[in-house]
Design a protein around this motif. Structure first.
Motif, PDB file in Angstrom:
ATOM      1  N   THR A 218       3.753   1.641  -1.308  1.00 30.74           N
ATOM      2  CA  THR A 218       4.297   1.878  -2.661  1.00 30.74           C
ATOM      3  C   THR A 218       3.211   2.403  -3.592  1.00 30.74           C
ATOM      4  OG1 THR A 218       3.928  -0.403  -3.473  1.00 30.74           O
ATOM      5  CG2 THR A 218       6.019   0.061  -2.376  1.00 30.74           C
ATOM      6  N   LEU A 219       1.969   2.028  -3.320  1.00 31.84           N
ATOM      7  CA  LEU A 219       0.869   2.524  -4.154  1.00 31.84           C
ATOM      8  C   LEU A 219       0.569   3.991  -3.858  1.00 31.84           C
ATOM      9  CD1 LEU A 219      -1.510  -0.573  -3.991  1.00 31.84           C
ATOM     10  CD2 LEU A 219      -0.112   0.157  -5.939  1.00 31.84           C
ATOM     11  N   ILE A 220       0.705   4.357  -2.600  1.00 28.10           N
ATOM     12  CA  ILE A 220       0.515   5.768  -2.240  1.00 28.10           C
ATOM     13  C   ILE A 220       1.627   6.608  -2.873  1.00 28.10           C
ATOM     14  CG2 ILE A 220       0.539   7.409  -0.321  1.00 28.10           C
ATOM     15  CD1 ILE A 220      -0.869   5.229   1.351  1.00 28.10           C
TER      16      ILE A 220
ATOM     17  N   PHE B 298       3.118  10.535  -7.076  1.00 27.71           N
ATOM     18  CA  PHE B 298       3.711  10.830  -8.384  1.00 27.71           C
ATOM     19  C   PHE B 298       2.655  11.337  -9.356  1.00 27.71           C
ATOM     20  CE2 PHE B 298       7.066   7.437  -7.378  1.00 27.71           C
ATOM     21  CZ  PHE B 298       8.017   8.379  -7.023  1.00 27.71           C
ATOM     22  N   ARG B 299       1.498  10.717  -9.329  1.00 29.46           N
ATOM     23  CA  ARG B 299       0.432  11.152 -10.238  1.00 29.46           C
ATOM     24  C   ARG B 299       0.087  12.616  -9.992  1.00 29.46           C
ATOM     25  NH1 ARG B 299      -1.549   5.742  -9.442  1.00 29.46           N
ATOM     26  NH2 ARG B 299      -2.898   6.284  -7.696  1.00 29.46           N
ATOM     27  N   GLU B 300      -0.046  12.974  -8.726  1.00 23.22           N
ATOM     28  CA  GLU B 300      -0.373  14.358  -8.419  1.00 23.22           C
ATOM     29  C   GLU B 300       0.768  15.285  -8.840  1.00 23.22           C
ATOM     30  OE1 GLU B 300      -3.386  15.185  -7.353  1.00 23.22           O
ATOM     31  OE2 GLU B 300      -2.925  17.323  -7.335  1.00 23.22           O
ATOM     32  N   TRP B 301       1.983  14.792  -8.707  1.00 24.16           N
ATOM     33  CA  TRP B 301       3.158  15.584  -9.113  1.00 24.16           C
ATOM     34  C   TRP B 301       3.115  15.847 -10.613  1.00 24.16           C
ATOM     35  CZ3 TRP B 301       6.849  16.247  -4.967  1.00 24.16           C
ATOM     36  CH2 TRP B 301       8.005  16.962  -5.293  1.00 24.16           C
ATOM     37  N   ILE B 302       2.658  14.869 -11.377  1.00 24.37           N
ATOM     38  CA  ILE B 302       2.501  15.060 -12.827  1.00 24.37           C
ATOM     39  C   ILE B 302       1.510  16.185 -13.092  1.00 24.37           C
ATOM     40  CG2 ILE B 302       1.589  14.046 -14.957  1.00 24.37           C
ATOM     41  CD1 ILE B 302       2.586  11.323 -13.974  1.00 24.37           C
ATOM     42  N   VAL B 303       0.397  16.161 -12.376  1.00 28.43           N
ATOM     43  CA  VAL B 303      -0.589  17.224 -12.530  1.00 28.43           C
ATOM     44  C   VAL B 303       0.056  18.559 -12.202  1.00 28.43           C
ATOM     45  CG1 VAL B 303      -2.766  18.165 -11.674  1.00 28.43           C
ATOM     46  CG2 VAL B 303      -2.519  15.692 -12.001  1.00 28.43           C
TER      47      VAL B 303
ATOM     48  N   ARG C 150       0.825  -1.207   0.000  1.00 32.40           N
ATOM     49  CA  ARG C 150       0.000   0.000   0.000  1.00 32.40           C
ATOM     50  C   ARG C 150       0.866   1.267   0.000  1.00 32.40           C
ATOM     51  NH1 ARG C 150      -3.627   3.101   3.241  1.00 32.40           N
ATOM     52  NH2 ARG C 150      -5.489   3.396   1.977  1.00 32.40           N
TER      53      ARG C 150
ATOM     54  N   ALA D   8       2.980   6.013  -5.648  1.00 24.66           N
ATOM     55  CA  ALA D   8       2.579   6.205  -7.046  1.00 24.66           C
ATOM     56  C   ALA D   8       1.497   7.278  -7.141  1.00 24.66           C
ATOM     57  CB  ALA D   8       2.085   4.891  -7.643  1.00 24.66           C
ATOM     58  N   ALA D   9       0.587   7.297  -6.187  1.00 27.84           N
ATOM     59  CA  ALA D   9      -0.484   8.304  -6.196  1.00 27.84           C
ATOM     60  C   ALA D   9       0.120   9.699  -6.062  1.00 27.84           C
ATOM     61  CB  ALA D   9      -1.474   8.035  -5.070  1.00 27.84           C
TER      62      ALA D   9
ATOM     63  N   HIS E 298      -4.340   9.279   0.488  1.00 29.02           N
ATOM     64  CA  HIS E 298      -4.955   8.050   1.000  1.00 29.02           C
ATOM     65  C   HIS E 298      -4.626   7.800   2.468  1.00 29.02           C
ATOM     66  CE1 HIS E 298      -6.359   6.719  -3.003  1.00 29.02           C
ATOM     67  NE2 HIS E 298      -5.250   7.323  -3.427  1.00 29.02           N
TER      68      HIS E 298
ATOM     69  N   MET F  37      -6.940  14.044  -0.686  1.00 30.07           N
ATOM     70  CA  MET F  37      -7.500  12.718  -0.918  1.00 30.07           C
ATOM     71  C   MET F  37      -6.474  11.753  -1.502  1.00 30.07           C
ATOM     72  SD  MET F  37      -9.038  10.730  -3.513  1.00 30.07           S
ATOM     73  CE  MET F  37     -10.317  11.343  -4.622  1.00 30.07           C
ATOM     74  N   TYR F  38      -5.655  12.242  -2.427  1.00 33.94           N
ATOM     75  CA  TYR F  38      -4.732  11.354  -3.138  1.00 33.94           C
ATOM     76  C   TYR F  38      -3.650  10.771  -2.230  1.00 33.94           C
ATOM     77  CZ  TYR F  38      -1.223  15.091  -3.164  1.00 33.94           C
ATOM     78  OH  TYR F  38      -0.307  16.038  -2.787  1.00 33.94           O
TER      79      TYR F  38
END
Lengths: 245, 245
Positions: free
Chosen positions: B130-132, B137-142, B128, B134-135, B235, B232-233
């Motif tokens: 490691t999944l957070i 990272f996703r926000e960082w992309i945004v 979990r 990644a989450a 988690h 939220m991201y």
DNA sequence: CGATTTGTTGACTAATATCAAACTGTGTGG
DNA sequence: CCACACAGTTTGATATTAGTCAACAAATCG
């Protein structure tokens, strides 16, 4: 072909799996669903009870900001399970949408939990997939963070090609990729107008072309160079890389 | 305090762990190492045999492109294990460096494998994490993809604050964060000059200040709003969020 | 076939980068 | 204790990339 074959192929391009491991994946109950292009498969805020294997077609993950701007976070291809993380992150923090007509295979979380509890190697392979996902996000950050417009586009296509190679979807340096320029813009953090101009420049230079859902890498070497592409971050095994040759 | 306490606290801010689970984490052999600021802890291309728990101080993950530009991918705080992914991804695809003097706890992969094979819940908690990751990272992309310079900076600090809250490192809307403007620039995909100007504007407006390793969110509401921040991201569980109140 | 989406073009603007120099603070050795 | 070196910050001037707006063309779809 059984729907999970594509998943097994994908897992095996990243991790060694025994035949029993493969059989345990093959035994997963999969609920097939066909969706047309532009379907929202899962939405930010959802709490899905299953994860979605892409069997055919293309999907994208995207976030929309409070100001209404959309950022595409990843494109996904057959063999991917783009929302595998919902196994442990109950709330979707982004949308998953089909960018083409697609065939999806939904796998219940309950079945996935059973699988990972009984097959340690498969569990590790799936964990590994989520880690590669994260590695791809990292490279995407680099792409939008420091590369200029044409490098961004070239890198995106180079990556897509490399991943499609692993599932055998590149022929003659051409591959299906039904993306609009506006989607590319949202993926690259650029305006559609600018994407259009960058594309035209690549066309004029005989580097690549995108026409009617078909990407043609006229000069692969130039594409890889323009994108500064090094496939290391995809963590494919040598087996997968051999396809390339 | 035992070095793993900070890790247990972090895991528990994201996942429920029983006391036996916590004990199994506490039993991990940890090799402590103190490093000065600017140490490269692990480098792109390395094949580490252990993962690195941050006990004290701050680290960053970064990639350098072929053109020599650096992109910082993430900042890490006490309780994080920034290279946990090396358990399954043998080759580092980026660098890990200390941006302050730091106390690190190295945990052998062999011991981690033993732990995840025996304690299913802990394995899931680590997955979990490691999944957070990644989450985030996703926000960082945004962040680098669609937000303008001042939103980027505000969002970064809002996120950092939220994560530091979970490990009790925010007091009075101030926290230690020893970052240079040039590092901020590399994280946000901006030039140092521009970061400097954005910072000055925030200072002048009484929104936030960064001085001598100390971040002060003068007006937290404005920071969150400017960054378009929604936690939220991350988690975090409600337990973690309660700290905030 | 009309309607809508997607792609293309031009003119203009805005955001941010680059370059170069000066300034500040802090630690160090003489 | 001073002077210097160094890293980090600040400033101004200028350049460049990419965005915006608006119109039109071409392709696609029902």
């Amino acid at each position: 072909m059984h729907p999970t074959e594509i998943l097994i192929r994908k897992l095996r391009s990243d991790t060694h799996l025994s035949d029993e491991d493969a059989a345990s994946v093959r035994a997963l109950p999969v609920h097939i669903r066909e969706v047309p292009a532009d379907t929202t498969i899962v939405q930010q805020g959802d709490h899905p009870k299953s994860s979605c294997l892409i069997i055919k077609g293309f999907t994208a993950r995207a976030k929309v900001t409070e100001t209404g701007r959309r950022q595409i976070l990843a494109f996904h291809i057959p063999g991917d399970v783009p929302d595998l993380q919902t196994l442990f992150l109950k709330t979707m923090d982004h949308d998953l949408l089909a960018i083409s007509d697609a065939t999806l295979g939904f796998i219940d979380h309950a079945d996935l939990f059973r699988l990972i509890d009984t097959r340690r190697t498969v569990a590790r392979a799936l964990w590994r997939e989520t880690l590669i996902d994260a590695a791809v996000f990292r490279e995407w950050i680099v792409n939008v963070g420091v590369r200029d417009a044409s490098s961004r586009l070239a890198h995106l296509l180079a990556e897509l090609r490399q991943r499609l190679l692993a599932v055998g979807l590149v022929a003659d340096e051409e591959f299906q990729f039904p993306v609009t320029q506006s989607e590319l813009a949202d993926a690259l953090g650029l305006s559609t107008v600018h994407v259009n101009r960058v594309l035209q420049a690549f066309r004029a230079q005989g580097v690549l072309d995108i026409r009617k859902n078909l990407v043609t890498l006229v000069d692969v070497g130039k594409v890889l160079a323009a994108g500064g592409f090094d496939p290391m971050y995809l963590h494919q095994t040598s087996t997968a890389l051999r396809h390339e040759a």
